[in-house]
Design an enzyme around this catalytic site. Structure first.
Site, short mmCIF file in Angstrom:
data_model
loop_
_atom_site.label_atom_id
_atom_site.label_comp_id
_atom_site.label_asym_id
_atom_site.label_seq_id
_atom_site.Cartn_x
_atom_site.Cartn_y
_atom_site.Cartn_z
CE1 TYR A 72 -4.19 1.87 0.57
CE2 TYR A 72 -2.61 3.42 1.50
CZ TYR A 72 -3.87 3.15 1.00
OH TYR A 72 -4.79 4.14 0.91
CG PHE A 124 -7.03 16.62 -24.66
CD1 PHE A 124 -7.11 16.16 -25.96
CD2 PHE A 124 -7.48 15.79 -23.63
CE1 PHE A 124 -7.63 14.90 -26.23
CE2 PHE A 124 -8.00 14.53 -23.90
CZ PHE A 124 -8.07 14.08 -25.20
CG ASP A 125 -11.65 16.06 -25.02
OD1 ASP A 125 -10.48 15.76 -24.75
OD2 ASP A 125 -12.50 15.21 -25.32
CG ASP A 214 -2.16 17.92 -21.70
OD1 ASP A 214 -1.82 16.76 -21.40
OD2 ASP A 214 -3.28 18.19 -22.17
CB ALA A 216 -0.80 12.84 -23.76
CE LYS A 257 -4.17 9.68 -24.56
NZ LYS A 257 -4.28 11.03 -24.10
CG HIS A 449 -17.02 14.10 -27.11
ND1 HIS A 449 -16.90 15.09 -26.15
CD2 HIS A 449 -15.94 13.29 -26.96
CE1 HIS A 449 -15.78 14.89 -25.47
NE2 HIS A 449 -15.18 13.81 -25.94
C1 LIG Z 1 -5.44 11.77 -23.53
C2 LIG Z 1 -5.08 13.15 -23.20
C3 LIG Z 1 -5.44 13.71 -21.97
C4 LIG Z 1 -6.28 12.99 -20.94
O1 LIG Z 1 -5.74 11.80 -20.54
P1 LIG Z 1 -6.61 10.51 -20.14
O2 LIG Z 1 -5.58 9.51 -19.77
O3 LIG Z 1 -7.43 10.13 -21.32
O4 LIG Z 1 -7.46 10.91 -18.99
C5 LIG Z 1 -5.04 15.00 -21.71
N1 LIG Z 1 -4.35 15.71 -22.63
C6 LIG Z 1 -4.01 15.20 -23.82
C7 LIG Z 1 -3.23 16.03 -24.79
C8 LIG Z 1 -4.37 13.91 -24.15
O5 LIG Z 1 -4.05 13.44 -25.35
#
Ligand SMILES: *Cc1c(COP(=O)(O)O)cnc(C)c1O
Length: 457
Positions: A72, A124-125, A214, A216, A257, A449
């Site tokens: 843990y 990003f969304d 951000d 990813a 990613k 969406h």
């Molecule tokens: C996928 C993604 C996110 C969110 O990540 P999740 O693992 O899907 O929650 C944030 N920013 C970017 C640029 C992404 O491609």
């Protein structure tokens, strides 16, 4: 003859996929209310919905799974991941989270408050969702070149420094941080140059702001810097990665990613104070700070994935496969965003179906047609995704109306890419027979969406 390019891996395990008929697909998509998220995966032949969590882990990553420490607190897996984040990305502090948006949720719980303004390059969304959920506002400062899919520019993900400065001049006390998305997913998986990252840093320093990446697809971004930004061509991907992150104070990561795992995320930080503040929210939302929503085995596979994912050949295999799909589509006349993105090909739905009005969800219409044609699932990056304006509740019409074909890492062969290209080529050949689009029957108040229900007009 010169030996052709070929992938530096072979396949050790396979998964059967089902090839359906057009009649089956017509029925299934109707039952799914014309929302591709509602399809069962068995109803899809080639799934290009996302490259998120859909990659194939390596034998080494699977070996790491077996070595996971499920304690843990203070698990060795936590320290393995901590070391990987320090060595590869350069951050002293980190918090594991179950995925990228959870990292945003934890971080923004500390940094974002009502009335704030967060400038960046095409948020990003989920990022925008987490900003707007806190009654703050995201301002897109991406360069204008990003919005012309016919224009070839090596770094279409770049931040427009003048736009950024304008926001900072006008709203200085309302800006908690600047966010840079690498690569810029929403603008078509387009990279940000190292020079641009340095310019953003300079502006941030001038106005006393912190910079959040951000991240990813940071490794794909590094690959594009190496292959397109001459000054850095001699550096390794790992060296470029260090150079990129040297310009950030904080990073959020969706490990699904570029770290090539099926689930996971984290926040990387330089400030101990921020780490302590964020820890409170991490414990509340995710889990104790040494696991934060991840199993020990998953942290192990992630640490290994960060190392592999920042190797040149791994990135070359991936980005070349995406480009292969792009070139095939161009051959069949399909209008796509160029240069090709790192993780996906973005089809320009407005140029594909110019006769449909923008109110009829043009990219979604195209996504449905491609599914019916070949059982290929892409995703709309257009008006549905852009959602309604939080104030006026009217549809927001983004500059780009795209169908994204995201390629999972190490999952499909080029033969599948050929299949996808032919399917979309067939739709292109019959595009004039598509005379109307879609209408919304039901939608959620935010991030609609995922659950929207539609019908043909
Ligand atoms: C996928 C993604 C996110 C969110 O990540 P999740 O693992 O899907 O929650 C944030 N920013 C970017 C640029 C992404 O491609």
């Amino acid at each position: 003859m010169e030996l052709p390019y070929a992938e530096s891996f072979k396949i050790k395990m396979v998964e059967h996929i089902h090839r359906s008929t057009k009649e089956e697909r017509l029925q299934w998509i109707k039952e799914a209310k014309y929302n591709l998220f509602n399809l069962r995966s068995e109803q899809v032949f080639v799934d290009l919905l996302t490259d998120s969590g859909t990659g194939a882990m390596s034998d080494r990553q699977w070996s790491e799974m077996m070595l996971g420490d499920e304690s843990y607190a203070g698990a060795s897996s936590y320290f393995k991941l901590k070391n990987a984040i320090k060595n590869i990305l350069g951050f002293d502090y980190f918090l594991p989270t179950h995925q990228g948006r959870a990292a945003e949720n934890v971080l923004f719980s500390v940094l974002v408050k009502e009335g704030d303004i967060v400038p960046g390059n095409s948020h990003f969304d989920t990022t925008k969702g987490h900003i707007e959920f806190r009654k703050a506002r995201a301002i897109d400062c991406t360069i204008d070149e990003a919005f012309d899919t016919t224009l070839k520019h090596p770094f279409k993900g770049n931040v427009d420094i003048d736009k950024l400065e304008k926001v900072l001049k006008e709203h200085n006390d309302k800006v908690p941080f600047i966010i840079v998305t690498i690569t810029n997913n929403t603008a078509g998986g387009q990279p940000v140059s190292l020079q641009n990252l340095r310019e953003v840093r300079a502006v941030a320093d001038k106005y006393g702001k912190i910079v959040v990446y951000d991240s990813a697809r940071f490794a794909e971004n590094a690959y594009f810097i190496k292959t397109r930004e001459e000054a850095f061509a001699q550096l390794s991907i790992k060296e470029i990665t260090k150079e990129m992150f040297a310009n950030a104070d904080v990073m959020t990561m969706s490990s699904k990613k570029d770290a090539i795992v099926n689930m996971g995320g984290f926040i990387g930080m330089r400030s101990e104070k921020l780490f302590q503040e964020a820890s409170v929210f991490n414990i509340m939302f995710e889990g104790f700070i040494t696991y934060g929503g991840m199993s020990g085995r998953d942290m192990n596979a992630l640490a290994q994935g960060l190392d592999e994912g920042t190797e040149f050949v791994v990135l070359q295999n991936r980005i070349e496969q995406v480009a292969y799909l792009g070139r095939k589509l161009v051959e069949y006349g399909v209008p796509v965003q160029e240069p090709f993105g790192g993780h996906a090909i973005f089809v320009d739905a407005k140029r594909f179906l110019p006769h449909l009005p923008k109110e009829e969800y043009v990219a979604q219409t195209l996504a449905i047609e491609l599914y019916i044609e070949g059982g290929v699932r892409g995703v709309e990056i257009g008006t549905l995704l852009a959602d309604r304006d939080p104030e006026t509740r009217k549809d927001r019409f983004p500059k780009l109306e795209l169908l994204r074909l995201a390629v999972p890492r190490r999952t499909y062969t080029n033969n599948h890419m050929e299949y996808v290209a032919v399917a979309l080529g067939n739709v292109y050949a019959r595009r004039k027979s598509i005379t109307s689009g879609m209408k919304i029957l039901k939608e959620a108040p935010i991030m609609r969406h995922f659950t929207v229900e539609l019908d043909r007009i």
